[in-house]
Write an enzyme that holds these catalytic residues in place. Structure first.
Site, PDB file in Angstrom:
ATOM      1  N   HIS A  98      67.221  11.531  27.266  1.00  0.00           N
ATOM      2  CA  HIS A  98      68.358  10.663  26.933  1.00  0.00           C
ATOM      3  C   HIS A  98      69.637  11.476  26.859  1.00  0.00           C
ATOM      4  CE1 HIS A  98      66.411  12.030  23.217  1.00  0.00           C
ATOM      5  NE2 HIS A  98      67.621  12.072  22.666  1.00  0.00           N
ATOM      6  N   LEU A  99      70.733  10.807  27.195  1.00  0.00           N
ATOM      7  CA  LEU A  99      72.070  11.369  27.051  1.00  0.00           C
ATOM      8  C   LEU A  99      72.713  10.687  25.851  1.00  0.00           C
ATOM      9  CD1 LEU A  99      71.286  11.626  30.137  1.00  0.00           C
ATOM     10  CD2 LEU A  99      73.736  11.509  30.620  1.00  0.00           C
TER      11      LEU A  99
HETATM   12  P1  5GP Z   1      67.537  13.453  19.857  1.00  0.00           P
HETATM   13  O1  5GP Z   1      67.511  13.960  18.445  1.00  0.00           O
HETATM   14  O2  5GP Z   1      66.143  13.394  20.443  1.00  0.00           O
HETATM   15  O3  5GP Z   1      68.514  14.147  20.765  1.00  0.00           O
HETATM   16  O4  5GP Z   1      68.074  11.970  19.771  1.00  0.00           O
HETATM   17  C1  5GP Z   1      67.273  10.888  19.404  1.00  0.00           C
HETATM   18  C2  5GP Z   1      68.176   9.840  18.839  1.00  0.00           C
HETATM   19  O5  5GP Z   1      67.449   8.629  18.745  1.00  0.00           O
HETATM   20  C3  5GP Z   1      68.720  10.153  17.452  1.00  0.00           C
HETATM   21  O6  5GP Z   1      70.132  10.240  17.491  1.00  0.00           O
HETATM   22  C4  5GP Z   1      68.224   8.984  16.612  1.00  0.00           C
HETATM   23  O7  5GP Z   1      69.180   8.555  15.666  1.00  0.00           O
HETATM   24  C5  5GP Z   1      67.937   7.931  17.641  1.00  0.00           C
HETATM   25  N1  5GP Z   1      66.905   6.982  17.244  1.00  0.00           N
HETATM   26  C6  5GP Z   1      65.723   7.283  16.627  1.00  0.00           C
HETATM   27  N2  5GP Z   1      65.002   6.164  16.442  1.00  0.00           N
HETATM   28  C7  5GP Z   1      65.749   5.141  16.947  1.00  0.00           C
HETATM   29  C8  5GP Z   1      65.516   3.731  17.054  1.00  0.00           C
HETATM   30  O8  5GP Z   1      64.475   3.197  16.663  1.00  0.00           O
HETATM   31  N3  5GP Z   1      66.499   2.992  17.636  1.00  0.00           N
HETATM   32  C9  5GP Z   1      67.657   3.557  18.099  1.00  0.00           C
HETATM   33  N4  5GP Z   1      68.565   2.723  18.642  1.00  0.00           N
HETATM   34  N5  5GP Z   1      67.901   4.890  18.019  1.00  0.00           N
HETATM   35  C10 5GP Z   1      66.952   5.661  17.450  1.00  0.00           C
END
Ligand code: 5GP
Ligand code: ZN
Length: 112
Positions: A98-99
């Protein structure tokens, strides 16, 4: 992948606020926003991280979708940041590529 949160959002099994859909990916609001605008861009295809694809066309399409989201959110002129956290030291917590599109406030550099 049935146990992947973002695959479940793409399938409509977990609710999310969709900002934009494209043939290749979707953009939806981050549940735990780190800025006034915080949108995630995800490919429809399950890829665990940036390390798992060499598909330049797909990656370009996702980056263009990020730019389009910035336009929709009124950030193009004032500025925004696109981030791809990859694996643990970068803080990746959801292992579906994801971005992050972040904007609506001044950003610090270097990032934490
Ligand atoms: P990462 O930390 O992997 O770069 O980003 C994952 C993102 O997913 C985080 O910013 C977190 O807040 C978001 N996230 C986690 N669970 C959910 C969810 O159930 N719904 C949405 N819309 N975002 C989520
Ligand atoms: Zn997935």
């Amino acid at each position: 992948m049935s146990d992947c949160l973002f695959c479940q959002i793409i399938a409509g099994e977990v609710p999310a606020t969709i900002v934009k859909r494209s043939p290749h990916g979707i953009a939806f609001r981050d549940l735990n926003a780190q800025a006034p605008t915080h949108v995630l861009i995800v490919p429809k295809q399950h890829l665990a991280s940036l390390n798992d694809t060499d598909d330049a066309r797909l990656l370009g399409q996702l980056l263009l979708l990020a730019k389009e989201v910035a336009e929709i959110e009124g950030l193009s002129h004032r500025g925004y940041r696109v981030v791809v956290n990859t694996n643990r030291e970068a803080g990746q917590s959801v292992f579906h590529l994801h971005l992050h599109v972040l904007g609506g406030r001044a950003m610090a550099w270097p990032p934490g």
